[in-house]
Design a protein around this motif. Structure first.
Motif: not given
Length: 97
Positions: A20-40
């Protein structure tokens, strides 16, 4: 909230279900990646690489804190929590004074 997301959150929080945690990670990555891009874009490639290495280290802990009954949308919770976490990571690394 999507019933599948709620199920994954409950299974993780009550049973420590790693699938379940792995599924949440996969779902949440589309939310987290734009933040990483912004900070990059703001702090450079090395800062972005650091965040990519660190983003999942606190994921387990972060999802022990999310509360379904509060009504805060998951996307908002993840974005706000990770924005704060990433700023702390970058401060400790000397990117933010």
């Amino acid at each position: 909230m999507n019933e599948q997301l709620a199920d994954w959150i409950m299974r993780f929080q009550k049973q420590k279900d790693i699938e379940a945690l792995e599924n949440l990670k996969n779902y949440c990555f589309h939310i987290i990646e734009p933040l990483i891009t912004e900070f990059t874009e703001k702090y450079g490639e090395e800062a972005g690489e650091l965040l990519r290495l660190k983003w999942d280290k606190r994921f387990y802990f972060i999802f022990t804190k999310y509360q379904l009954n509060v009504g805060l949308p998951l996307d908002n919770f993840v974005e706000n929590t990770y924005r704060f976490y990433f700023m702390q990571v970058l401060k400790r690394a000397g990117y933010i004074l």
